[in-house]
Design a protein around this motif. Sequence first.
Motif, PDB file in Angstrom:
ATOM      1  N   THR A 246     -24.494 -59.007  55.356  1.00  0.00           N
ATOM      2  CA  THR A 246     -23.916 -58.324  54.193  1.00  0.00           C
ATOM      3  C   THR A 246     -22.768 -57.458  54.703  1.00  0.00           C
ATOM      4  O   THR A 246     -22.806 -57.015  55.854  1.00  0.00           O
ATOM      5  N   PRO A 247     -21.777 -57.235  53.859  1.00  0.00           N
ATOM      6  CA  PRO A 247     -20.623 -56.445  54.318  1.00  0.00           C
ATOM      7  C   PRO A 247     -21.020 -55.066  54.820  1.00  0.00           C
ATOM      8  O   PRO A 247     -20.390 -54.539  55.741  1.00  0.00           O
ATOM      9  N   THR A 248     -22.088 -54.485  54.248  1.00  0.00           N
ATOM     10  CA  THR A 248     -22.445 -53.116  54.641  1.00  0.00           C
ATOM     11  C   THR A 248     -22.957 -53.027  56.085  1.00  0.00           C
ATOM     12  O   THR A 248     -22.950 -51.959  56.672  1.00  0.00           O
ATOM     13  N   GLN A 249     -23.381 -54.172  56.637  1.00  0.00           N
ATOM     14  CA  GLN A 249     -23.827 -54.133  58.038  1.00  0.00           C
ATOM     15  C   GLN A 249     -22.666 -53.813  58.984  1.00  0.00           C
ATOM     16  O   GLN A 249     -22.876 -53.407  60.116  1.00  0.00           O
ATOM     17  N   PHE A 250     -21.449 -54.081  58.495  1.00  0.00           N
ATOM     18  CA  PHE A 250     -20.283 -53.923  59.372  1.00  0.00           C
ATOM     19  C   PHE A 250     -19.411 -52.759  58.941  1.00  0.00           C
ATOM     20  O   PHE A 250     -18.194 -52.813  59.012  1.00  0.00           O
ATOM     21  N   ASP A 251     -20.050 -51.710  58.463  1.00  0.00           N
ATOM     22  CA  ASP A 251     -19.233 -50.576  58.030  1.00  0.00           C
ATOM     23  C   ASP A 251     -18.807 -49.749  59.233  1.00  0.00           C
ATOM     24  O   ASP A 251     -19.102 -50.068  60.379  1.00  0.00           O
ATOM     25  N   PHE A 252     -18.122 -48.682  58.905  1.00  0.00           N
ATOM     26  CA  PHE A 252     -17.558 -47.787  59.889  1.00  0.00           C
ATOM     27  C   PHE A 252     -18.608 -47.243  60.876  1.00  0.00           C
ATOM     28  O   PHE A 252     -18.349 -47.093  62.069  1.00  0.00           O
ATOM     29  N   MET A 253     -19.848 -47.052  60.377  1.00  0.00           N
ATOM     30  CA  MET A 253     -20.886 -46.525  61.256  1.00  0.00           C
ATOM     31  C   MET A 253     -21.216 -47.463  62.402  1.00  0.00           C
ATOM     32  O   MET A 253     -21.555 -47.046  63.504  1.00  0.00           O
ATOM     33  N   LYS A 254     -21.119 -48.767  62.134  1.00  0.00           N
ATOM     34  CA  LYS A 254     -21.397 -49.746  63.188  1.00  0.00           C
ATOM     35  C   LYS A 254     -20.363 -49.600  64.312  1.00  0.00           C
ATOM     36  O   LYS A 254     -20.713 -49.620  65.496  1.00  0.00           O
ATOM     37  N   SER A 255     -19.096 -49.435  63.924  1.00  0.00           N
ATOM     38  CA  SER A 255     -18.047 -49.220  64.934  1.00  0.00           C
ATOM     39  C   SER A 255     -18.335 -47.970  65.743  1.00  0.00           C
ATOM     40  O   SER A 255     -18.194 -47.953  66.969  1.00  0.00           O
ATOM     41  N   ILE A 256     -18.747 -46.910  65.036  1.00  0.00           N
ATOM     42  CA  ILE A 256     -19.043 -45.656  65.722  1.00  0.00           C
ATOM     43  C   ILE A 256     -20.180 -45.855  66.732  1.00  0.00           C
ATOM     44  O   ILE A 256     -20.114 -45.366  67.866  1.00  0.00           O
ATOM     45  N   ASP A 257     -21.219 -46.592  66.312  1.00  0.00           N
ATOM     46  CA  ASP A 257     -22.340 -46.854  67.221  1.00  0.00           C
ATOM     47  C   ASP A 257     -21.844 -47.441  68.536  1.00  0.00           C
ATOM     48  O   ASP A 257     -22.297 -47.055  69.625  1.00  0.00           O
ATOM     49  N   ILE A 258     -20.915 -48.410  68.434  1.00  0.00           N
ATOM     50  CA  ILE A 258     -20.430 -49.075  69.659  1.00  0.00           C
ATOM     51  C   ILE A 258     -19.581 -48.111  70.479  1.00  0.00           C
ATOM     52  O   ILE A 258     -19.681 -48.063  71.707  1.00  0.00           O
ATOM     53  N   VAL A 259     -18.757 -47.317  69.781  1.00  0.00           N
ATOM     54  CA  VAL A 259     -17.940 -46.337  70.496  1.00  0.00           C
ATOM     55  C   VAL A 259     -18.831 -45.357  71.246  1.00  0.00           C
ATOM     56  O   VAL A 259     -18.563 -44.995  72.401  1.00  0.00           O
ATOM     57  N   VAL A 260     -19.935 -44.941  70.599  1.00  0.00           N
ATOM     58  CA  VAL A 260     -20.861 -44.001  71.248  1.00  0.00           C
ATOM     59  C   VAL A 260     -21.430 -44.610  72.531  1.00  0.00           C
ATOM     60  O   VAL A 260     -21.543 -43.941  73.557  1.00  0.00           O
ATOM     61  N   MET A 261     -21.761 -45.917  72.476  1.00  0.00           N
ATOM     62  CA  MET A 261     -22.278 -46.575  73.690  1.00  0.00           C
ATOM     63  C   MET A 261     -21.256 -46.499  74.824  1.00  0.00           C
ATOM     64  O   MET A 261     -21.597 -46.237  75.974  1.00  0.00           O
ATOM     65  N   VAL A 262     -19.989 -46.728  74.466  1.00  0.00           N
ATOM     66  CA  VAL A 262     -18.943 -46.717  75.492  1.00  0.00           C
ATOM     67  C   VAL A 262     -18.757 -45.310  76.053  1.00  0.00           C
ATOM     68  O   VAL A 262     -18.668 -45.117  77.267  1.00  0.00           O
ATOM     69  N   ILE A 263     -18.724 -44.332  75.166  1.00  0.00           N
ATOM     70  CA  ILE A 263     -18.500 -42.963  75.633  1.00  0.00           C
ATOM     71  C   ILE A 263     -19.690 -42.476  76.459  1.00  0.00           C
ATOM     72  O   ILE A 263     -19.539 -41.891  77.525  1.00  0.00           O
ATOM     73  N   LEU A 264     -20.891 -42.759  75.952  1.00  0.00           N
ATOM     74  CA  LEU A 264     -22.094 -42.326  76.658  1.00  0.00           C
ATOM     75  C   LEU A 264     -22.216 -43.029  78.008  1.00  0.00           C
ATOM     76  O   LEU A 264     -22.617 -42.425  78.999  1.00  0.00           O
ATOM     77  N   GLY A 265     -21.851 -44.285  78.046  1.00  0.00           N
ATOM     78  CA  GLY A 265     -21.930 -45.037  79.297  1.00  0.00           C
ATOM     79  C   GLY A 265     -20.882 -44.596  80.296  1.00  0.00           C
ATOM     80  O   GLY A 265     -21.018 -44.814  81.489  1.00  0.00           O
ATOM     81  N   GLY A 266     -19.829 -43.962  79.796  1.00  0.00           N
ATOM     82  CA  GLY A 266     -18.735 -43.539  80.659  1.00  0.00           C
ATOM     83  C   GLY A 266     -17.590 -44.510  80.506  1.00  0.00           C
ATOM     84  O   GLY A 266     -17.706 -45.665  80.879  1.00  0.00           O
ATOM     85  N   MET A 267     -16.499 -43.997  79.946  1.00  0.00           N
ATOM     86  CA  MET A 267     -15.322 -44.838  79.702  1.00  0.00           C
ATOM     87  C   MET A 267     -14.923 -45.620  80.947  1.00  0.00           C
ATOM     88  O   MET A 267     -14.695 -45.050  81.997  1.00  0.00           O
ATOM     89  N   GLY A 268     -14.828 -46.912  80.821  1.00  0.00           N
ATOM     90  CA  GLY A 268     -14.335 -47.716  81.929  1.00  0.00           C
ATOM     91  C   GLY A 268     -15.372 -47.976  83.002  1.00  0.00           C
ATOM     92  O   GLY A 268     -15.046 -48.466  84.064  1.00  0.00           O
ATOM     93  N   ARG A 269     -16.646 -47.613  82.739  1.00  0.00           N
ATOM     94  CA  ARG A 269     -17.684 -47.877  83.741  1.00  0.00           C
ATOM     95  C   ARG A 269     -18.658 -48.900  83.183  1.00  0.00           C
ATOM     96  O   ARG A 269     -19.542 -48.574  82.388  1.00  0.00           O
ATOM     97  N   THR A 270     -18.498 -50.123  83.631  1.00  0.00           N
ATOM     98  CA  THR A 270     -19.250 -51.224  83.048  1.00  0.00           C
ATOM     99  C   THR A 270     -20.755 -51.008  83.173  1.00  0.00           C
ATOM    100  O   THR A 270     -21.492 -51.178  82.196  1.00  0.00           O
ATOM    101  N   GLY A 271     -21.211 -50.631  84.355  1.00  0.00           N
ATOM    102  CA  GLY A 271     -22.645 -50.443  84.567  1.00  0.00           C
ATOM    103  C   GLY A 271     -23.238 -49.432  83.605  1.00  0.00           C
ATOM    104  O   GLY A 271     -24.280 -49.664  82.987  1.00  0.00           O
TER     105      GLY A 271
END
Lengths: 326, 266
Positions: A246-271
């Motif tokens: 459904t379109p609502t699965q791909f709202d702005f919050m989903k993008s934020i979730d992924i951004v949070v993973m990247v920031i929490l993991g450390g920008m540019g640190r794959t591991g």
Amino acid sequence: MKTGLDPIYKAIASVRLPGAKRWLLVGIALALVASYFSGQFNRYYLGVWMDCGINIILAVSLNLINGHTGQFSLGHAGFMSVGGYTAAKLSLVYSPSVPPEWHPVLLCAGLLLGGLASAVAGFLVGVPSLRLRGDYLAIVTLGFGEIIRVIFQNTEAVGAASGLSGIPKYTTLGWTFGVAAITIYVVAALVNSTYGRGFLAVSDDEVAASSMGINPTRYKVTAFVLGAFFAGIAGALYAHHKQTLTPTQFDFMKSIDIVVMVILGGMGRTGGVILAAIILTWMPEMLRGFADYRMIMYALLIIALMMLRPQGLFALNFKRKGGGAA
Amino acid sequence: MSQPLLKLDQVTIQFGGLTAVSKLDLAIGDREMVGLIGPNGAGKTTAFNLITGVYQPTAGRIEFAGLPIAGLKAHELTKLGVARTFQNIRLFGSLSVLDNVRAATQLHRSHGVINALWRGRAFRESEKEVRSFVMDLLGIFKLDGCADEEAKSLPYGDQRRLEIVRALATKPKLLLLDEPAAGMNPTEKEALMHLIRFIQEKFQISILLVEHDMKVVMGICERIAVLEYGVKISEGTPAEIQSDPRVIKAYLGTEDDEENVEVVHA
């Protein structure tokens, strides 16, 4: 680095290049083995682990854009939905006429097609908007994600607001982690090459990079297109895992979730990003016991993690130290 | 100097009503070391930015090896063989010393995405070549010992040197140095002069030195052009410049350049 271990580091650095492809094969093999035994796992846990695999793909590919290349995209859910809808539509149309033993091929075609559709979207969005930087780029990509969502919401062919359902369940643990291994390989192999140092250079100082003969626009668009490609594939896997879109699965919050993973993991640190994707997928599941307070707990835990480790979960720097040859 | 490598022909730039550089003629020959000097606000940096494509000239032509270069982007200019350093050092701070230089080599050895992913034999060979090229280059400038350190952790003098090495890795025909002596003490300035002279001899390239510090310019340049209020008021050998009354007047005319006045008189 000037320790007695120097020759060992050098030895590792020298075998890592030809060994990179071997690691990829090991990763895919492990995913397939896990998939083979997956019938014996608890179905609930299996589902969450598949979510983990999909989130790893999303986070690692976004990391190429936001981490390594230093841009700020908030449109990853949008790219994911392009791939998801493309592949889901393909499967819904063709799965009745394709014999069951060919279903993995159909999924494979869906993944590629979804990835390509998303890459095209990435190119179309990237070329005009990558002239912008930082916050401005974030706003443009955010807007793009919303536009995509609204388009899907109003297109009858993909079910409009009620979305698509009855998508065949093709995604397995092997597919999610196999593709995750490929994504990790692609991003790591790319960044750890002389060509790939361009991404990091653009991230550090665009003006200086340009003066060194690096075309920043080309690098940014490349990162954007590749990131979108893998987001599209993740979307396709997601569609064949959840079986409804459904379109609502791909709202702005989903993008934020992924951004949070990247920031929490450390920008540019794959591991770190891989680890963060796994933790942040499991955390809401573990918190189900808190019922109504679940999302509050989730938010509090993220805040706590950010305060304790603002540099990301892993202070270890995979890409920039430890023998520049790798 | 039959055909100059870099040629500025009546180059003018105006910002609103202000003419920052007016009808500037300047030519740099093959393997020539030219200095561009002038008191504060004379238009040195503007001239530098005109050559490097940061600004577009309002009028006039800029040619490199016979090609018009006004309007080219920085990376296109580098491709033609013009490399530069920055007045306020701009290294890739989070990259290692090695990678800073490695990033600058891709102009000549870029493989693109496919090769980086496939990692075939040719790719691995060439990655090895890049590494040894970079290490050799770092070795020449005694920076190979800290190849794996983060660039931003280097001492100031080494950072300046690394920036020059990085520019050299693009294999330029012309090296533009924007106030390389800025922020250096007399000993460091001395070392810098040796370094620039060494680069010019070793790599056989042309160098344009835009500099505030008269001592440095006088010490190493074959030819010097002097700017004042955007106008070239004099050009010649260091000896000619030192005895040119217009130059002395230009430097005497500003109060904040006392240090330079002494040099002119000396």
